[in-house]
Design a protein around this motif. Structure first.
Motif, PDB file in Angstrom:
ATOM      1  N   ASP A  15       1.023  -1.451   0.193  1.00 49.68           N
ATOM      2  CA  ASP A  15       0.025  -0.024   0.051  1.00 49.68           C
ATOM      3  C   ASP A  15       1.015   1.193   0.140  1.00 49.68           C
ATOM      4  OD1 ASP A  15      -2.566  -1.050  -0.050  1.00 49.68           O
ATOM      5  OD2 ASP A  15      -2.514  -1.768   2.001  1.00 49.68           O
ATOM      6  N   TYR A  56       2.702   1.582  -3.366  1.00 53.26           N
ATOM      7  CA  TYR A  56       1.664   2.100  -4.512  1.00 53.26           C
ATOM      8  C   TYR A  56       1.907   3.467  -4.563  1.00 53.26           C
ATOM      9  CZ  TYR A  56      -2.420   2.239  -7.365  1.00 53.26           C
ATOM     10  OH  TYR A  56      -3.468   2.371  -8.099  1.00 53.26           O
ATOM     11  N   GLU A  57       1.655   4.325  -3.288  1.00 57.86           N
ATOM     12  CA  GLU A  57       1.736   5.820  -3.344  1.00 57.86           C
ATOM     13  C   GLU A  57       2.921   6.258  -3.980  1.00 57.86           C
ATOM     14  OE1 GLU A  57      -0.693   7.548  -2.063  1.00 57.86           O
ATOM     15  OE2 GLU A  57      -1.818   5.657  -2.047  1.00 57.86           O
ATOM     16  N   LYS A  76      -0.729   4.065 -11.788  1.00 54.28           N
ATOM     17  CA  LYS A  76      -2.113   4.016 -10.614  1.00 54.28           C
ATOM     18  C   LYS A  76      -3.289   4.191 -11.702  1.00 54.28           C
ATOM     19  CE  LYS A  76       0.260   6.630  -7.528  1.00 54.28           C
ATOM     20  NZ  LYS A  76       0.282   7.671  -6.376  1.00 54.28           N
ATOM     21  N   ARG A 119      -5.244  -0.254  -6.660  1.00 53.74           N
ATOM     22  CA  ARG A 119      -4.267  -0.607  -5.647  1.00 53.74           C
ATOM     23  C   ARG A 119      -4.621  -2.230  -5.364  1.00 53.74           C
ATOM     24  NH1 ARG A 119      -2.481   2.507  -1.242  1.00 53.74           N
ATOM     25  NH2 ARG A 119      -3.437   4.321  -2.118  1.00 53.74           N
ATOM     26  N   TYR A 151      -2.299  -4.111  -7.875  1.00 59.25           N
ATOM     27  CA  TYR A 151      -0.942  -3.880  -7.487  1.00 59.25           C
ATOM     28  C   TYR A 151      -0.624  -4.826  -6.274  1.00 59.25           C
ATOM     29  CZ  TYR A 151       3.255  -1.281  -6.352  1.00 59.25           C
ATOM     30  OH  TYR A 151       4.529  -0.994  -6.105  1.00 59.25           O
TER      31      TYR A 151
END
Length: 135
Positions: A40, A43-44, A51, A56, A59
């Motif tokens: 998580d 992913y940012e 994205k 999310r 991913y």
């Protein structure tokens, strides 16, 4: 005139050093998340186009590969191709689960990690942007 030129050179040098430090901070945050399998957080830091193409949830599912796990990294040289584009040389320590072998194998991979700055924020650019929808 000489003072103005000297001041400009020092300002540019300071700015480049400061930007490198900012980039290295983000690179460390990203790769620490990867080592911890904190998908998580990782992913940012991913490139906005990724994205848009990959949710999310997808991913996190794709990155959670039980056959290979990055257990460490070492940052090498940093090259700025442009003020908003950089290559970071990395050595990744990866543990691989080999079917039929009780002990995972550990390998070292040399990687050229791409980063782009958009609106004053650095993003990790994957080697391949996945095709398809949001998954």
């Amino acid at each position: 005139m000489l003072v103005v030129i000297f001041s400009f050179v020092i300002a540019c040098s300071y700015s480049k050093t400061n930007e490198k430090e900012r980039l290295l901070e983000v690179v460390n945050e990203y790769w620490n998340a990867v080592v911890k399998a904190d998908w998580d957080t990782a992913y940012e830091y991913e490139y906005p186009l990724l994205k848009k193409l990959v949710s999310r949830e997808t991913y996190v599912f794709r990155r959670g590969n039980p056959m290979a796990h990055i257990v460490g990294y070492e940052i090498g040289d940093v090259f700025f191709k442009k003020p908003d584009e950089a290559i970071v040389n990395l050595k990744l320590r990866v543990k691989l689960v080999v079917p039929g072998n009780s002990k995972p194998a550990e390998i070292i991979l040399s990687v050229k990690d791409r980063w782009y700055k958009i609106k004053n924020k650095w993003y990790h650019v994957p080697r391949k942007v996945p095709k398809g929808g949001r998954g």
